[in-house]
Design a protein around this motif. Structure first.
Motif, PDB file in Angstrom:
ATOM      1  N   ALA A  21       0.822  -1.204   0.000  1.00  0.00           N
ATOM      2  CA  ALA A  21       0.000   0.000   0.000  1.00  0.00           C
ATOM      3  C   ALA A  21       0.857   1.256   0.000  1.00  0.00           C
ATOM      4  CB  ALA A  21      -0.930  -0.005   1.218  1.00  0.00           C
ATOM      5  N   ALA A  22       2.029   1.200   0.666  1.00  0.00           N
ATOM      6  CA  ALA A  22       2.924   2.353   0.653  1.00  0.00           C
ATOM      7  C   ALA A  22       3.581   2.541  -0.715  1.00  0.00           C
ATOM      8  CB  ALA A  22       3.992   2.187   1.732  1.00  0.00           C
ATOM      9  N   GLN A  23       3.781   1.454  -1.457  1.00  0.00           N
ATOM     10  CA  GLN A  23       4.410   1.547  -2.770  1.00  0.00           C
ATOM     11  C   GLN A  23       3.442   1.924  -3.880  1.00  0.00           C
ATOM     12  OE1 GLN A  23       6.117  -2.312  -3.354  1.00  0.00           O
ATOM     13  NE2 GLN A  23       7.532  -2.140  -1.619  1.00  0.00           N
ATOM     14  N   LEU A  24       2.128   1.765  -3.646  1.00  0.00           N
ATOM     15  CA  LEU A  24       1.165   1.979  -4.713  1.00  0.00           C
ATOM     16  C   LEU A  24       1.066   3.429  -5.195  1.00  0.00           C
ATOM     17  CD1 LEU A  24      -0.977   0.688  -6.523  1.00  0.00           C
ATOM     18  CD2 LEU A  24      -2.650   1.083  -4.706  1.00  0.00           C
ATOM     19  N   PRO A  25       0.966   4.459  -4.329  1.00  0.00           N
ATOM     20  CA  PRO A  25       0.827   5.832  -4.844  1.00  0.00           C
ATOM     21  C   PRO A  25       1.973   6.293  -5.735  1.00  0.00           C
ATOM     22  CG  PRO A  25       0.163   5.731  -2.551  1.00  0.00           C
ATOM     23  CD  PRO A  25       0.786   4.412  -2.877  1.00  0.00           C
ATOM     24  N   PRO A  26       3.272   6.134  -5.328  1.00  0.00           N
ATOM     25  CA  PRO A  26       4.333   6.569  -6.255  1.00  0.00           C
ATOM     26  C   PRO A  26       4.369   5.763  -7.555  1.00  0.00           C
ATOM     27  CG  PRO A  26       5.265   5.428  -4.351  1.00  0.00           C
ATOM     28  CD  PRO A  26       3.835   5.675  -4.049  1.00  0.00           C
ATOM     29  N   LEU A  27       3.980   4.497  -7.485  1.00  0.00           N
ATOM     30  CA  LEU A  27       3.957   3.683  -8.701  1.00  0.00           C
ATOM     31  C   LEU A  27       2.930   4.225  -9.697  1.00  0.00           C
ATOM     32  CD1 LEU A  27       4.179  -0.149  -8.895  1.00  0.00           C
ATOM     33  CD2 LEU A  27       2.355   0.995 -10.125  1.00  0.00           C
ATOM     34  N   ILE A  28       1.749   4.580  -9.211  1.00  0.00           N
ATOM     35  CA  ILE A  28       0.721   5.102 -10.107  1.00  0.00           C
ATOM     36  C   ILE A  28       1.134   6.456 -10.658  1.00  0.00           C
ATOM     37  CG2 ILE A  28      -1.661   5.949 -10.170  1.00  0.00           C
ATOM     38  CD1 ILE A  28      -2.431   3.737  -8.314  1.00  0.00           C
ATOM     39  N   GLU A  29       1.773   7.280  -9.845  1.00  0.00           N
ATOM     40  CA  GLU A  29       2.217   8.592 -10.334  1.00  0.00           C
ATOM     41  C   GLU A  29       3.264   8.444 -11.432  1.00  0.00           C
ATOM     42  OE1 GLU A  29       3.926  12.829  -8.558  1.00  0.00           O
ATOM     43  OE2 GLU A  29       3.527  11.127  -7.232  1.00  0.00           O
ATOM     44  N   SER A  30       4.168   7.485 -11.264  1.00  0.00           N
ATOM     45  CA  SER A  30       5.159   7.265 -12.316  1.00  0.00           C
ATOM     46  C   SER A  30       4.512   6.741 -13.585  1.00  0.00           C
ATOM     47  CB  SER A  30       6.228   6.282 -11.819  1.00  0.00           C
ATOM     48  OG  SER A  30       5.658   4.995 -11.578  1.00  0.00           O
ATOM     49  N   GLN A  31       3.481   5.912 -13.455  1.00  0.00           N
ATOM     50  CA  GLN A  31       2.779   5.421 -14.626  1.00  0.00           C
ATOM     51  C   GLN A  31       2.042   6.547 -15.346  1.00  0.00           C
ATOM     52  OE1 GLN A  31       4.465   2.586 -15.035  1.00  0.00           O
ATOM     53  NE2 GLN A  31       2.577   1.770 -15.891  1.00  0.00           N
ATOM     54  N   VAL A  32       1.488   7.479 -14.606  1.00  0.00           N
ATOM     55  CA  VAL A  32       0.828   8.630 -15.229  1.00  0.00           C
ATOM     56  C   VAL A  32       1.833   9.442 -16.032  1.00  0.00           C
ATOM     57  CG1 VAL A  32      -0.325  10.821 -14.725  1.00  0.00           C
ATOM     58  CG2 VAL A  32      -1.037   8.751 -13.547  1.00  0.00           C
ATOM     59  N   ALA A  33       3.037   9.620 -15.483  1.00  0.00           N
ATOM     60  CA  ALA A  33       4.072  10.355 -16.212  1.00  0.00           C
ATOM     61  C   ALA A  33       4.484   9.611 -17.485  1.00  0.00           C
ATOM     62  CB  ALA A  33       5.281  10.569 -15.305  1.00  0.00           C
ATOM     63  N   ARG A  34       4.587   8.294 -17.423  1.00  0.00           N
ATOM     64  CA  ARG A  34       4.954   7.516 -18.617  1.00  0.00           C
ATOM     65  C   ARG A  34       3.875   7.607 -19.692  1.00  0.00           C
ATOM     66  NH1 ARG A  34       6.569   1.554 -16.927  1.00  0.00           N
ATOM     67  NH2 ARG A  34       6.613   1.422 -19.203  1.00  0.00           N
ATOM     68  N   ILE A  35       2.604   7.560 -19.270  1.00  0.00           N
ATOM     69  CA  ILE A  35       1.515   7.673 -20.243  1.00  0.00           C
ATOM     70  C   ILE A  35       1.541   9.039 -20.905  1.00  0.00           C
ATOM     71  CG2 ILE A  35      -1.001   7.746 -20.482  1.00  0.00           C
ATOM     72  CD1 ILE A  35      -1.164   5.683 -18.239  1.00  0.00           C
ATOM     73  N   SER A  36       1.810  10.082 -20.145  1.00  0.00           N
ATOM     74  CA  SER A  36       1.870  11.424 -20.718  1.00  0.00           C
ATOM     75  C   SER A  36       3.018  11.548 -21.718  1.00  0.00           C
ATOM     76  CB  SER A  36       2.036  12.456 -19.605  1.00  0.00           C
ATOM     77  OG  SER A  36       2.172  13.749 -20.135  1.00  0.00           O
ATOM     78  N   ALA A  37       4.187  10.986 -21.363  1.00  0.00           N
ATOM     79  CA  ALA A  37       5.323  11.051 -22.286  1.00  0.00           C
ATOM     80  C   ALA A  37       5.052  10.265 -23.568  1.00  0.00           C
ATOM     81  CB  ALA A  37       6.577  10.513 -21.589  1.00  0.00           C
ATOM     82  N   PHE A  38       4.419   9.111 -23.440  1.00  0.00           N
ATOM     83  CA  PHE A  38       4.079   8.315 -24.620  1.00  0.00           C
ATOM     84  C   PHE A  38       3.094   9.060 -25.522  1.00  0.00           C
ATOM     85  CE2 PHE A  38       1.262   5.236 -26.707  1.00  0.00           C
ATOM     86  CZ  PHE A  38       2.183   4.464 -27.406  1.00  0.00           C
ATOM     87  N   ALA A  39       2.115   9.716 -24.911  1.00  0.00           N
ATOM     88  CA  ALA A  39       1.131  10.452 -25.708  1.00  0.00           C
ATOM     89  C   ALA A  39       1.771  11.630 -26.423  1.00  0.00           C
ATOM     90  CB  ALA A  39      -0.008  10.932 -24.804  1.00  0.00           C
ATOM     91  N   GLN A  40       2.654  12.344 -25.749  1.00  0.00           N
ATOM     92  CA  GLN A  40       3.318  13.476 -26.385  1.00  0.00           C
ATOM     93  C   GLN A  40       4.243  13.027 -27.509  1.00  0.00           C
ATOM     94  OE1 GLN A  40       5.257  15.695 -23.317  1.00  0.00           O
ATOM     95  NE2 GLN A  40       3.342  16.510 -22.453  1.00  0.00           N
ATOM     96  N   ALA A  41       4.868  11.858 -27.351  1.00  0.00           N
ATOM     97  CA  ALA A  41       5.750  11.357 -28.412  1.00  0.00           C
ATOM     98  C   ALA A  41       4.980  11.002 -29.670  1.00  0.00           C
ATOM     99  CB  ALA A  41       6.516  10.137 -27.908  1.00  0.00           C
ATOM    100  N   HIS A  42       3.693  10.718 -29.546  1.00  0.00           N
ATOM    101  CA  HIS A  42       2.864  10.382 -30.706  1.00  0.00           C
ATOM    102  C   HIS A  42       1.942  11.532 -31.107  1.00  0.00           C
ATOM    103  CE1 HIS A  42       4.206   6.377 -29.437  1.00  0.00           C
ATOM    104  NE2 HIS A  42       3.852   5.928 -30.649  1.00  0.00           N
ATOM    105  N   GLY A  43       2.278  12.730 -30.665  1.00  0.00           N
ATOM    106  CA  GLY A  43       1.546  13.904 -31.106  1.00  0.00           C
ATOM    107  C   GLY A  43       0.241  14.160 -30.382  1.00  0.00           C
ATOM    108  N   ILE A  44       0.015  13.488 -29.272  1.00  0.00           N
ATOM    109  CA  ILE A  44      -1.205  13.709 -28.499  1.00  0.00           C
ATOM    110  C   ILE A  44      -0.846  14.579 -27.314  1.00  0.00           C
ATOM    111  CG2 ILE A  44      -3.099  12.631 -27.236  1.00  0.00           C
ATOM    112  CD1 ILE A  44      -2.572  10.090 -28.826  1.00  0.00           C
ATOM    113  N   ASN A  45      -1.376  15.781 -27.304  1.00  0.00           N
ATOM    114  CA  ASN A  45      -1.030  16.752 -26.275  1.00  0.00           C
ATOM    115  C   ASN A  45      -2.001  16.648 -25.108  1.00  0.00           C
ATOM    116  OD1 ASN A  45       0.124  18.826 -24.878  1.00  0.00           O
ATOM    117  ND2 ASN A  45      -0.736  20.468 -26.131  1.00  0.00           N
ATOM    118  N   LEU A  46      -1.780  15.644 -24.263  1.00  0.00           N
ATOM    119  CA  LEU A  46      -2.620  15.513 -23.080  1.00  0.00           C
ATOM    120  C   LEU A  46      -2.139  16.419 -21.957  1.00  0.00           C
ATOM    121  CD1 LEU A  46      -3.166  11.656 -22.932  1.00  0.00           C
ATOM    122  CD2 LEU A  46      -4.759  13.404 -23.734  1.00  0.00           C
TER     123      LEU A  46
END
Length: 373
Positions: free
Chosen positions: A128-153
């Motif tokens: 449970a202590a590891q879950l919040p930072p893990l989800i935040e890092s996943q949100v950052a990865r999704i944003s970077a992936f979207a920007q790399a494909h021209g999706i400005n989220l």
């Protein structure tokens, strides 16, 4: 008297003039006693109206101020209904006095919770202590992936969405971590629920006592129907929760997705919220799966759809035959409204409150039709 003289005629003195009274309604208003006359019925009538309106306003303000303890009491009532349902079910197989059966149910619940936290507490708390930072890092990865494909989220928007998601399940994960306030509240709710379940008939008679004597039989019938509806609703919900949590945890463990135990427990708890709970658990499972690699991400998605398929086509139809049938759109709307107004506790209690309201309105409509017939 001399001839030719006339005696003057003395005119009578005019009476004192009375003030001219205004015609019509003004005279009526002046003649009638006003509200200031305490001995009149008009005064007490106006006073009763004022007291009623002030009481309505004060009751509304009191509900707003005390909404959290009121929701805790409602949650205790729901838990008491679940304990009462388990006691009645146990009575079919074990013909002993009700108090002993209720004691067995409470002891079983306490032992199960203690056993779960004793065997898996340390691991679940670490996860449970590891879950919040893990989800935040996943949100950052999704944003970077979207920007790399021209999706400005935008990283800010996705981070905000992730924070809202974590905020929605924040209290759920806090229960699994060391949140003393939440644990003490749960203990208080359980103790209150035990008292309510022990003397259910006593509190039922107390509620009916608030109703006029001519309506008390109807009040008793209504309370019995509300309790019957809640028992069926909670029984069906509990079966679905256990099946969802167990299948999710086992399948995630088999496929090698990390935090399988925590995700199974969260899926069990979130399954209490139909529609919204499944979506929230699916998002959490998917984010954790993709935190390892793409393969585990697809495993997590497969586990989620497998569990939802089993629940939708096997568990839910079987339970729905014996549980309360409510339209999904109505349930979802009530959850959105109660969640926005009262937070996670209101979201959890939206379904029971909706079921109770449905029974009360249906019985009131039936009574009106019977009176008009």
């Amino acid at each position: 008297m001399a001839a030719g003289r006339t005696t003057p005629v003395t005119k009578p003195r005019a009476a004192a003039r009375k003030p001219e009274a205004e015609p019509g309604p003004v005279t009526d208003r002046l003649d009638r006693p006003g509200p200031a006359d305490a001995h009149t019925s008009e005064f007490w009538k106006e006073l009763r109206r004022a007291v009623i309106w002030l009481s309505v306003v004060a009751a509304g303000a009191l509900v707003v101020i005390l909404i959290e303890p009121i929701l805790f009491i409602l949650a205790s009532v729901v838990i008491a209904v679940m304990l009462d349902g388990g006691t009645r079910l146990l009575g079919r197989f074990l013909p002993i006095p009700r108090g002993y059966r209720l004691g067995i149910i409470v002891a079983f619940v306490v032992a199960f919770v203690g056993w779960t936290f004793y065997l898996t507490g340390t691991q679940v708390i670490q996860q449970a202590a590891q879950l919040p930072p893990l989800i935040e890092s996943q949100v950052a990865r999704i944003s970077a992936f979207a920007q790399a494909h021209g999706i400005n989220l935008g990283i800010a928007e996705l981070r905000q969405a992730g924070e809202q998601l974590l905020g929605s399940v924040g209290r759920v994960t806090a229960i699994l971590s060391s949140a003393a306030g939440v644990v003490s509240s749960l203990v208080m709710m359980l103790v209150l629920a035990v008292f309510l379940a022990t003397e259910a008939q006593l509190y039922s008679r107390g509620l009916a006592w608030l109703v006029p004597i001519a309506r008390r039989d109807e009040a008793h019938d209504l309370i019995d129907k509300v309790g019957w509806t809640l028992r069926r609703l909670m029984a069906g919900r509990l079966v679905g929760m256990m099946a969802t949590g167990f299948l999710t945890g086992m399948l995630l463990m088999i496929t090698g997705v990390p935090m399988a135990m925590l995700l199974g427990v969260l899926s069990f708890l979130l399954a209490f919220l139909p529609n919204i709970g499944a979506i929230m658990s699916g998002v959490l499972i998917t984010l954790v799966g993709f935190s390892v690699d793409v393969q585990h991400g697809f495993f997590a998605i497969g586990v989620y759809f497998t569990v939802q398929t089993v629940e939708s086509y096997f568990i839910t139809p079987t339970v729905a035959r014996r549980a309360v049938d409510m339209p999904p759109a109505l349930v979802l709307g009530a959850q959105i409204m109660f969640g926005a107004l009262f937070g996670i506790l209101g979201l959890a209690l939206a379904d029971p409150i909706l079921a109770m309201s449905k029974v009360i309105l249906e019985e009131r409509a039936k009574r009106r039709v019977a009176e008009q017939a």
